[in-house]
Design a protein around this motif. Sequence first.
Motif, mmCIF file in Angstrom:
data_model
loop_
_atom_site.group_PDB
_atom_site.id
_atom_site.type_symbol
_atom_site.label_atom_id
_atom_site.label_comp_id
_atom_site.label_asym_id
_atom_site.label_seq_id
_atom_site.Cartn_x
_atom_site.Cartn_y
_atom_site.Cartn_z
ATOM 1 N N UNK A 11 0.793 -1.098 -0.015
ATOM 2 C CA UNK A 11 -0.064 0.031 0.003
ATOM 3 C C UNK A 11 0.824 1.196 0.078
ATOM 4 N N UNK A 12 1.802 1.369 0.709
ATOM 5 C CA UNK A 12 2.915 2.416 0.811
ATOM 6 C C UNK A 12 3.534 2.698 -0.406
ATOM 7 N N UNK A 13 4.321 1.454 -0.786
ATOM 8 C CA UNK A 13 5.030 1.564 -2.145
ATOM 9 C C UNK A 13 4.418 1.097 -3.335
ATOM 10 N N UNK A 14 3.709 -0.234 -3.052
ATOM 11 C CA UNK A 14 2.934 -0.772 -4.061
ATOM 12 C C UNK A 14 1.307 -0.645 -3.762
ATOM 13 N N UNK A 15 0.664 -0.495 -4.654
ATOM 14 C CA UNK A 15 -0.778 -0.596 -4.458
ATOM 15 C C UNK A 15 -1.402 -2.006 -5.255
ATOM 16 N N UNK A 96 -2.889 -7.646 -9.740
ATOM 17 C CA UNK A 96 -2.730 -6.273 -10.333
ATOM 18 C C UNK A 96 -2.036 -5.367 -9.466
ATOM 19 N N UNK A 97 -0.975 -5.523 -9.534
ATOM 20 C CA UNK A 97 -0.008 -4.603 -8.560
ATOM 21 C C UNK A 97 0.691 -3.564 -9.055
ATOM 22 N N UNK A 98 0.865 -2.383 -8.553
ATOM 23 C CA UNK A 98 1.318 -1.258 -9.352
ATOM 24 C C UNK A 98 2.292 -0.441 -8.133
ATOM 25 N N UNK A 99 3.409 0.428 -8.866
ATOM 26 C CA UNK A 99 4.403 0.910 -7.846
ATOM 27 C C UNK A 99 3.480 2.371 -7.772
ATOM 28 N N UNK A 100 3.439 2.787 -6.438
ATOM 29 C CA UNK A 100 2.665 4.046 -6.206
ATOM 30 C C UNK A 100 3.298 5.371 -6.792
ATOM 31 N N UNK A 101 2.203 6.214 -7.529
ATOM 32 C CA UNK A 101 2.763 7.336 -7.993
ATOM 33 C C UNK A 101 3.875 8.070 -7.294
ATOM 34 N N UNK A 102 5.158 8.498 -7.738
ATOM 35 C CA UNK A 102 6.116 9.018 -6.975
ATOM 36 C C UNK A 102 7.048 8.209 -6.350
ATOM 37 N N UNK A 103 6.968 7.032 -6.252
ATOM 38 C CA UNK A 103 7.668 6.119 -5.305
ATOM 39 C C UNK A 103 9.233 6.324 -5.817
ATOM 40 N N UNK A 104 9.298 5.834 -7.237
ATOM 41 C CA UNK A 104 10.699 5.800 -7.624
ATOM 42 C C UNK A 104 11.469 7.315 -7.549
ATOM 43 N N UNK A 105 10.859 8.455 -8.010
ATOM 44 C CA UNK A 105 11.373 9.800 -7.878
ATOM 45 C C UNK A 105 11.864 10.150 -6.233
ATOM 46 N N UNK A 106 10.953 9.690 -5.355
ATOM 47 C CA UNK A 106 11.006 10.016 -4.053
ATOM 48 C C UNK A 106 12.382 9.019 -3.537
ATOM 49 N N UNK A 107 12.434 7.633 -4.052
ATOM 50 C CA UNK A 107 13.381 6.722 -3.527
ATOM 51 C C UNK A 107 14.718 7.301 -4.066
ATOM 52 N N UNK A 214 1.499 14.026 8.361
ATOM 53 C CA UNK A 214 0.581 13.337 7.658
ATOM 54 C C UNK A 214 0.931 13.887 6.284
ATOM 55 N N UNK A 215 0.692 13.034 5.237
ATOM 56 C CA UNK A 215 0.960 13.173 3.833
ATOM 57 C C UNK A 215 -0.141 12.623 3.190
ATOM 58 N N UNK A 216 -0.336 12.936 2.049
ATOM 59 C CA UNK A 216 -1.475 12.476 1.126
ATOM 60 C C UNK A 216 -0.980 11.746 -0.286
ATOM 61 N N UNK A 217 0.438 11.852 -0.217
ATOM 62 C CA UNK A 217 1.179 10.955 -1.502
ATOM 63 C C UNK A 217 2.551 11.232 -1.291
ATOM 64 N N UNK A 218 3.294 10.387 -2.020
ATOM 65 C CA UNK A 218 4.842 10.185 -1.602
ATOM 66 C C UNK A 218 5.606 11.417 -2.110
ATOM 67 N N UNK A 219 5.008 12.138 -3.102
ATOM 68 C CA UNK A 219 5.818 13.193 -3.837
ATOM 69 C C UNK A 219 5.727 14.129 -2.487
#
Lengths: 225, 225
Positions: A11-15, A96-107, A214-219
């Motif tokens: 959920x945090x990195x992968x949806x 059906x797994x997806x990387x969460x938006x912004x995960x790669x940029x943030x890492x 509290x944040x609402x997205x990884x970005x």
Amino acid sequence: MIRACLFDFWITLVEIDQLDIPTRKERFRDFLKVAKDIFDHCYDETATIADRLRERFAKEVTSRDFIQLLLKRLEIGDDPVDDLDRIYREAVLDLDLRLREGAKEVLNYLRSKYRIGLISNTSVGKVVRQLLKRFDIERYFDSIVLSDEIGIRKPEPYIFHYALRRLDTPPEQAVFIGDSPYLDVLGARRCGIYAIYLSRGEEYPPHLPRPDLIIDGLASLLDRL
Amino acid sequence: MIRACLFDFWITLVEIDQLDIPTRKERFRDFLKVAKDIFDHCYDETATIADRLRERFAKEVTSRDFIQLLLKRLEIGDDPVDDLDRIYREAVLDLDLRLREGAKEVLNYLRSKYRIGLISNTSVGKVVRQLLKRFDIERYFDSIVLSDEIGIRKPEPYIFHYALRRLDTPPEQAVFIGDSPYLDVLGARRCGIYAIYLSRGEEYPPHLPRPDLIIDGLASLLDRL
């Protein structure tokens, strides 16, 4: 002074969209060729027992533990353990797994400033390692700690301290980012780690300690860390 | 100086042989008259969601919460909620439940010296109250705290502090007796309550704090308290 950023995985990195249980159950049934009524009854009882073991003992029930409990209940010997373990992993990998938006940029951004860790509750850690490769983010992590490999689950302090030791970082120099108020936020706060809660808009449970941020997205982490 | 003795309910005071899940599932299916395949799929998914909610938020999922999740998933309106809630309770009450050996003697003895409390994790507290009557032990308890009635589960400190306040007892003057290393022993120890572990001979999980005392039956409390 922050030295390390640790992340939750699911959920945090992968949806995920689906629930995996029915798929796994049907694949096990097809493979073992047991009558549906008997199989389903035994499978459901085994799932209940596994939950109770996790709950009463805070111990991870691995995919192999689960399979062995199931085979015992079905009065089948241990021969199919390896096959079922493979089927279990495939059932998760086929979701059906997806990387969460912004995960790669943030890492990628955080890696230039901090040590990066992962702490995940999982019954089959091998799959998490495969997914990290599939999404091409494995190389960002200096340490990967999985509950089925060390036997203890979040929110127990032990798993956080274990990860911190591997990153050579004291708790007050670490942040943890996760989406579960209980497993992630409470777990991190209990250890004195700065807790960032990735919210999906739900009301925060009033009986649990509040996260530090509290944040609402990884970005959002790009501005904050 | 001990002032209050608190007990866990399931397994500690009352023993169960079967698992209740299959019975409840079949009774729900018979009542709702939904095709087996569809029903079972939705029921299993709902059970998984309920476990995840308990795990992620440490919040109790009550019998009504569970029924409402299930009806939503089956795309049936809320009309049958009351009937299913009754069926849910009956399914638990029809289980083969027995009072644990020595329970009554111990409660009767302790009541002459201490205040007596109960703290139970349960999705349907009404049933616990009915069982306390069935086994004729309700009158021994000065306070009964049930997770589905206050919304928070063991091992969270809140539920222990809540029970202590109702017994007007500080944690250092209380003992808690339970059979779960995580929910009972860790929960009590976190609050500074003397933790007594009712063992069934399993190895104690090495990653959890040890109980203050280990007993193998309730009668041992007669010598110790």
